[in-house]
Design a protein around this motif. Structure first.
Motif: not given
Length: 242
Positions: A18-25, A207-210, A212-216, A218-229
């Motif tokens: 989860x944590x590494x997937x969060x880091x990479x996303x 840090x790790x929990x953050x 990990x949450x991003x990794x779990x 990741x789809x919502x993070x990906x969909x949400x970041x681009x409209x905002x940016x």
């Protein structure tokens, strides 16, 4: 409040995946944000140091590796693949509505992930050595495809592009399916017992929990970041240049 089933699910997750997937996303998101800033003229990516170009080149690949590992530990692959496919189509439609041909996304990382997940049953039962060799061949073919162009404009999803092909986000099947398959091989070998490889690591921190949450999510993070940016850059550009 979470019930006992939810608590057991969270407890039994492998934290480092989860944590590494969060880091990479985060790496993927960072590259997209910087691309937006460069497109609006706020930064010049040509002057950025080597570490940025390393993230640009390998951040997405590492995310694909981790995703390949994770699919060996999960369930409901087809359902998840269809959800990701739906998200990918939303991204495509959104970029078409924006109307900038240099930022159209017809086969980005979500399209690739959906393809990998939906085709997983086709290679799921292959012996690990065979799957590893097949993945390596696909990677090699993908790098070979980059050395020439074709006239057929509809083969881009394979990695075969025309001289005029442009895209805002592009992760073709060759070589990226190969990276995913090798991730599957790593999942079978490194996580065959379905337990963390780093159980004693002090991972119960902010840090790790953050990550990990991003990794779990990741789809919502990906969909949400681009409209905002993109929206933030559009607003800033309006006020600065109006």
């Amino acid at each position: 409040m979470k019930d006992s089933a939810d608590k057991n699910f969270t407890k039994n997750r492998i934290w480092e995946l989860d944590a590494f997937r969060g880091l990479f996303i985060v790496c993927v998101v960072f590259i997209h944000v910087m691309f937006d800033l460069d497109m609006f003229g706020f930064v010049d990516l040509n002057d950025w140091p080597a570490w940025y170009h390393f993230i640009q080149e390998y951040g997405g690949i590492l995310f694909i590796f981790i995703s390949g590992i994770c699919i060996t530990l999960g369930t409901k692959h087809m359902k998840r693949g269809l959800i990701v496919l739906g998200a990918a189509l939303i991204v495509t439609v959104a970029t078409l509505i924006i109307g900038d041909p240099y930022n159209y996304i017809f086969f980005g990382i979500l399209h690739l992930m959906a393809f990998c997940m939906l085709t997983y049953p086709l290679y799921r039962k292959l012996p690990t050595p065979v799957l590893f060799i097949l993945g390596a061949i696909i990677i090699g073919m993908g790098f070979w495809f980059e050395t020439f162009t074709v006239s057929n404009e509809y083969l881009f999803c394979l990695g075969l592009t025309t001289p005029y092909f442009v895209a805002g986000d592009f992760f073709p099947i060759f070589p990226n399916l190969g990276f995913y398959m090798i991730g599957v091989c790593l999942g079978r070998t490194l996580y065959k017992n379905r337990t963390s490889l780093l159980p004693d690591f002090p991972h119960d921190n902010f840090i790790v929990k953050t990550f990990s949450w991003l990794g779990r999510n990741s789809l919502l993070v990906y969909l949400g970041h681009q409209p905002i940016a993109y929206g933030a850059c559009l607003i800033a550009d309006y006020f600065i240049n109006s």
